[in-house]
Design an enzyme around this catalytic site. Structure first.
Site, PDB file in Angstrom:
ATOM      1  N   GLU A 121      18.602  -5.048  -1.254  1.00  0.00           N
ATOM      2  CA  GLU A 121      17.220  -5.530  -1.278  1.00  0.00           C
ATOM      3  C   GLU A 121      16.341  -4.721  -2.221  1.00  0.00           C
ATOM      4  OE1 GLU A 121      13.657  -7.557  -0.195  1.00  0.00           O
ATOM      5  OE2 GLU A 121      15.782  -8.059  -0.021  1.00  0.00           O
ATOM      6  N   ASP A 122      16.457  -3.387  -2.202  1.00  0.00           N
ATOM      7  CA  ASP A 122      15.478  -2.527  -2.879  1.00  0.00           C
ATOM      8  C   ASP A 122      16.024  -1.741  -4.055  1.00  0.00           C
ATOM      9  OD1 ASP A 122      13.557  -3.321  -1.033  1.00  0.00           O
ATOM     10  OD2 ASP A 122      14.025  -1.689   0.366  1.00  0.00           O
TER      11      ASP A 122
END
Length: 717
Positions: free
Chosen positions: A86-87
């Site tokens: 996700e990041d």
């Protein structure tokens, strides 16, 4: 498990984290864990949290929380890696090549859950719930990582913007906390609720904390004292076990105050204790020892050992009147049951001494999920799916529908009257009846999830005093009391004066105007008449007023035996106490009088089915109360019991009743079979507590197959 993860003490290095895993799994895959730690640390390099800490402290903290639950290596690795897709520039294929398909799919599942905006409008929320359960159905460990992720974020929520704090806290209260509870992780549910409560209603939480401190100053820390009392009882009976005590969480107390419309000072069971023993047999021995030492509280016994919850939870719950008359909740379970009670469904993955813990009480997550999602799959659209999810997850609430299909949320145990008042106070005041799923039902009927409720109203109808005993919501109780005070203050003062007179006389005191005015001042009320009005409307009890003026009577037992001719207060002058045989009410139970021409009033239990025919005749209802004090054992109650057809069983049953100081006044057989007898036994008891003691003694006998209170509408006078 207290949930106090080591994340609060700073960043754990890889060796420290692996040591936490080795504590319960010495054979862990160190290479997998060290590799996941190193990879995640590199991927999050340079990223910071809003607190100013390195972002990598967060996934390490999540992993540490999961070590407290003794989870497997793949779940710990997933916690370390859960934000890499996700990041960061990390990808699914890279995770799969480095750590295997199992870990990669778990991380991908957590990523998809993170992308769900669960706090959007309800129709969107329904769609997200469906996706959430689809993710769960693939591997429940995805949810375990997500719950630990949410727990750490809530622990550090103070660093977020105020509006973000409120959004996350409401989402936690509405979705994640109930989900943790549903999965059997009660410790996590309580911590999530309390952390969210700090943000959603800080004034209420601070108020409860202040009252706790005041209570401790007044009575000292009672937890060690009660713990010593329980340990002494165990030692006396030769039972080895561990005793743990704690005060209940602020949010749990707040919820009970709201549901029961009680002030903090009137809450009785704010302390909870657990007794952990080795065997199931010892659980029942402990139960017997507790009930021998202290008086059990009627209606507060639950046996989840013989009837476990779907998530594997097993325990015996009971409440007793302990030190200084305080109600204390006691949970009794074995160590294996305790592990499941702490970990819930997650116990399936727990390790002990390097091997998967073979806990016979742990639930197979696949089977648990299949039962949970079976009905969800039949839902035709997102809204219907959301309805099913809510009905399952919010087990302490009921969701009912108006005839137009609008959803009304009520606490469990709510009645059609609560439903009416939740719509509008005017609807509640004018309610004369209700239909549930198209069928006319009494107003005291307990509503169930998914029912459709239609309220029948009539002009000129006004609340009756008995309604206060029927409703459970604070809103309904307050509205009824306010209307009753406005409409019939004079009648309540008259009834309150009689109740006060009897209570004061039982304590060898007099209810003089000065005494009542003094009580008003102590209770923060306007004057003595207001005290009487509130006694008459059942907002406060006459005994509470007496003990407020004379605190030494609260524990001295100076309340004398009740004169049976005055056992019921509120009857017209010259009327005898006549108990209806259809419901056989006993002291301690809520009662109401119904007038019969030529025979005087008959005393019914408030939940008697016979009362349904008097719904449209409010002029025949009379407000009644049992006199406070010790009643004589002259109240006959019929018990329906099925026993094994063996020599000596019936004699033993009669002996058990006699040992409880109860008299058998009649006995006759209903059914005789080669292997069992079914019979009705008429027992004379003092009150509801005495009846409960008799039935508990019978229920504990191995030759009693079935036991219940016998009520017959046709048997009324």
């Amino acid at each position: 498990m207290d949930g106090n993860g080591s994340d609060r003490s700073g960043l754990l290095d890889a060796d420290d984290l692996i040591s936490l895993v080795r504590n319960y799994n010495p054979k862990c895959n160190e290479a997998l864990l060290r590799g996941a730690y190193s990879y995640a640390q590199d991927m999050h390099q340079g990223q910071m949290r809003q607190s100013g800490e390195a972002y990598f402290t967060h996934p390490v903290a999540v992993a540490a929380i999961l070590t407290e639950m003794r989870l497997d290596d793949a779940t710990i690795a997933t916690a370390l890696l859960h934000d890499t897709i996700e990041d960061t520039k990390g990808t699914y294929s890279e995770l799969e090549s480095r750590f295997g398909t199992d870990v990669a799919e778990l991380v991908d599942g957590v990523t998809k859950l993170t992308n769900l905006q669960l706090s959007n409008r309800e129709s969107k929320q329904a769609e997200n719930f469906r996706k959430l359960f689809m993710a769960m159905s693939k591997d429940l460990r995805v949810i375990l990582v997500k719950l630990a992720d949410r727990l750490h974020n809530m622990r550090t929520i103070r660093h977020m913007r105020a509006e973000k704090q409120l959004q996350k806290s409401r989402e936690t209260m509405d979705i994640y906390a109930p989900l943790a509870g549903r999965m059997g992780m009660q410790w996590m549910r309580e911590e999530l609720e309390d952390l969210a409560f700090r943000v959603v209603n800080p004034e209420a939480r601070n108020s409860i904390m202040r009252r706790f401190l005041t209570l401790q100053k007044e009575s000292g820390d009672v937890i060690p004292k009660i713990t010593d009392d329980i340990e002494a009882v165990l030692a006396k009976h030769g039972i080895s076990g561990d005793v743990y005590g704690r005060a209940k969480k602020p949010f749990s107390i707040w919820r009970k105050m709201q549901e029961k419309d009680l002030a903090f000072s009137r809450l009785s069971d704010i302390y909870g204790f657990r007794v952990i023993v080795e065997t199931e047999d010892e659980c029942y021995r402990v139960l017997g020892a507790m009930h021998q030492r202290w008086r059990s509280v009627p209606g507060r016994f639950k046996d989840y050992i013989s009837q476990p919850k779907s998530n594997g939870y097993r325990s015996i719950h009971t409440s007793v009147s302990g030190r200084d008359g305080k109600r204390v909740e006691i949970q009794i379970r074995t160590r294996q049951m305790h592990e499941v009670a702490e970990s819930g469904v997650a116990a399936h993955w727990s390790y002990r001494d390097g091997v998967r813990a073979a806990n016979p009480f742990a639930v197979d997550p696949a089977k648990w999920l299949s039962t949970l999602t079976e009905r969800f799959e039949m839902a035709e659209d997102h809204d219907e799916f959301l309805e099913h999810v809510k009905l399952e997850m919010y087990s302490d609430q009921v969701f009912c529908f108006t005839p137009k299909g609008d959803v009304v949320k009520l606490p469990r145990g709510a009645t059609p009257l609560d439903f009416a008042y939740s719509i509008h106070t005017r609807i509640g005041h004018s309610c004369v009846g209700a239909k549930v799923d198209g069928i006319r039902v009494p107003l005291w009927t307990r509503l169930k999830n998914g029912q459709s409720v239609e309220v029948v109203t009539a002009e000129g109808q006004s609340p009756q005093a008995t309604w206060i005993d029927i409703v459970v919501t604070g809103r309904a109780k307050a509205a009824i009391r306010r209307r009753l005070r406005e409409e019939d203050r004079g009648r309540y003062i008259k009834l309150g004066r009689e109740l006060a007179r009897v209570a004061f006389e039982h304590a060898n005191k007099k209810s003089t105007p000065k005494a009542l005015d003094t009580a008003a001042k102590a209770l923060g009320l306007e004057d003595g008449d207001e005290v009487l009005a509130r006694i008459g409307s059942a907002e406060i009890s006459a005994r509470d007023v007496v003990t407020k003026l004379y605190p030494e009577l609260a524990t001295s037992g100076d309340f004398v035996d009740v004169d049976q001719k005055r056992a019921v207060i509120g009857l017209p002058s010259g009327s005898d106490v006549q108990r209806a045989q259809c419901c056989q009410p006993v002291p301690g139970e809520r009662i109401v009088g119904i007038t019969y021409r030529g025979r005087g009033p008959m005393v019914h239990a408030i939940d008697c089915e016979s009362l349904a025919e008097f719904d449209n005749a409010p002029e025949r209802w009379i407000d009644l109360h049992w006199s406070e004090g010790r009643h004589a054992a002259v109240h006959n109650v019929t018990i329906n019991v099925t026993i094994s057809n063996f020599n000596g069983v019936l004699g033993r049953i009669c002996t058990l009743i006699g040992e409880q100081n109860a008299n058998i006044s009649d006995l006759h057989f209903i059914d005789r079979k080669p292997d069992f007898f079914r019979l009705l036994i008429d027992v004379d008891v003092r009150d509801a507590e005495h009846l409960h003691a008799v039935m508990m003694a019978l229920e504990a006998d191995s030759d009693v197959a079935k036991l219940g209170r016998y009520r017959d509408v046709e048997r009324r006078p």
